[in-house]
Scaffold this motif. Sequence first.
Motif, PDB file in Angstrom:
ATOM      1  N   PRO A 229       0.926  -1.283   0.078  1.00 34.48           N
ATOM      2  CA  PRO A 229       0.023   0.010   0.015  1.00 34.48           C
ATOM      3  C   PRO A 229       0.864   1.288  -0.089  1.00 34.48           C
ATOM      4  O   PRO A 229       1.730   1.387   0.727  1.00 34.48           O
ATOM      5  N   THR A 231      -1.219   4.598  -0.937  1.00 32.49           N
ATOM      6  CA  THR A 231      -1.922   5.489  -0.707  1.00 32.49           C
ATOM      7  C   THR A 231      -3.252   5.061   0.349  1.00 32.49           C
ATOM      8  O   THR A 231      -3.366   3.920   0.630  1.00 32.49           O
ATOM      9  N   ALA A 232      -3.804   6.046   0.445  1.00 31.80           N
ATOM     10  CA  ALA A 232      -4.983   5.624   1.661  1.00 31.80           C
ATOM     11  C   ALA A 232      -5.909   4.585   1.050  1.00 31.80           C
ATOM     12  O   ALA A 232      -6.351   3.626   1.683  1.00 31.80           O
ATOM     13  N   SER A 233      -6.444   4.695  -0.185  1.00 28.28           N
ATOM     14  CA  SER A 233      -7.215   3.864  -0.823  1.00 28.28           C
ATOM     15  C   SER A 233      -6.598   2.432  -1.116  1.00 28.28           C
ATOM     16  O   SER A 233      -7.461   1.286  -0.840  1.00 28.28           O
ATOM     17  N   HIS A 234      -5.246   2.437  -1.219  1.00 31.00           N
ATOM     18  CA  HIS A 234      -4.514   1.018  -1.096  1.00 31.00           C
ATOM     19  C   HIS A 234      -4.710   0.202   0.455  1.00 31.00           C
ATOM     20  O   HIS A 234      -4.906  -0.683   0.435  1.00 31.00           O
ATOM     21  N   LEU A 235      -4.641   1.170   1.205  1.00 33.22           N
ATOM     22  CA  LEU A 235      -4.646   0.740   2.727  1.00 33.22           C
ATOM     23  C   LEU A 235      -5.888   0.177   3.035  1.00 33.22           C
ATOM     24  O   LEU A 235      -6.215  -0.752   3.648  1.00 33.22           O
ATOM     25  N   VAL A 236      -7.053   1.121   2.531  1.00 31.74           N
ATOM     26  CA  VAL A 236      -8.405   0.468   2.834  1.00 31.74           C
ATOM     27  C   VAL A 236      -8.566  -0.774   2.390  1.00 31.74           C
ATOM     28  O   VAL A 236      -9.291  -1.837   2.929  1.00 31.74           O
ATOM     29  N   GLN A 334     -15.828   3.930  -4.816  1.00 26.36           N
ATOM     30  CA  GLN A 334     -16.172   5.503  -4.298  1.00 26.36           C
ATOM     31  C   GLN A 334     -17.561   5.883  -4.676  1.00 26.36           C
ATOM     32  O   GLN A 334     -18.140   7.011  -4.376  1.00 26.36           O
TER      33      GLN A 334
END
Length: 352
Positions: A229, A231-236, A334
Amino acid sequence: MVDTIEQAKKVKFAEGFNPDIDCIRLCLDPVLATHRPLLYYTLLWLANAFTGLVFRIIGFTRHGSTLESTFGRASDSRSKDTTSHDGQRPPDLAYWYRSPANLENEVPLVFIPGVGIGLIQYIHFIVALVFISRPLIVIEVPYVSSQLFQADCMTPDETYFAIERILKTHNHPKATFMGHSLGTMLCAAVCRAGSANSPKSVVAGLVLVDPICFLTHHSIAHNFAYRTPSTASHLVMELFAAREIGTSWYIMRRFCWNQSIMFPIAWAQRHQKPLLFHGPLSPVLPEKTRVFLSRNDNLLDMTKVQEYLKTQAGLKEGQEGDELAVMEGLDHAQFLLRPDWFTRIVQAAREC
């Protein structure tokens, strides 16, 4: 093989051996997963129990099997598509069914969710679908829904047979299929079972959101299972999907790109013959088709998918009612948080 790839892709591989390049062997590499505490699964169970309560309040009935009808009698359970070669019943699925009293459209809508934490992540979307006044079938996909006790995994073809039994049980010859993310892979299996211009097809309409069934072989294995990950979206994605042990096991042991992909032909080009090596992987899409791509999708390069669907599949793009739409600025899933695209996708479900 190297020469063929270089000619087809117009690239030139450097000579020699590079030890820093790792080979991705999705179904052979160790399953990449991290454990969750019992509290995590308990909270998800409570959240999805709440979702079930909401569904019952708004008129849904849950069916735990497609092999037994709601009247308690066998539903084609002796037929060849419901019994495996060893005489055992195949893996089955559960679903929710709702049919309003005053129908505006008798063709049911079948919604197939994607990877995540269960139907709780779609609760507001499914409630919105209730207001389009048509029969609604919501499929459960437990093996990619972060459940503590895993159900039997089903192949896309087994899922198709189960959905066919659902339609027969409720006397629906055809349905509109709507899938999100992994759900589009299962929609593709239904489309491959019979082109929309074939008499045996059960597909009356098709709505695909964040599809992974186009150009699946390009990058989805790396981006879902192997990516670190950044980015934030990768982490989510990693926290709530990719590294959950049940989901990761399914992706790294049961996800086969040739069972997930399709090379579609638009309805307007239905008389065109598919390429020889595509064969059944090139179904004709129904006339009522809508495909929504998230421009910044972190699983697939949607710019490539967009170009492929326009130039190779023949889908039209540009106006609001066209078959292909790109959701600018959005990442994977999203649309659930964007009222403008949320409303437009619900409207597509009404029109198809």
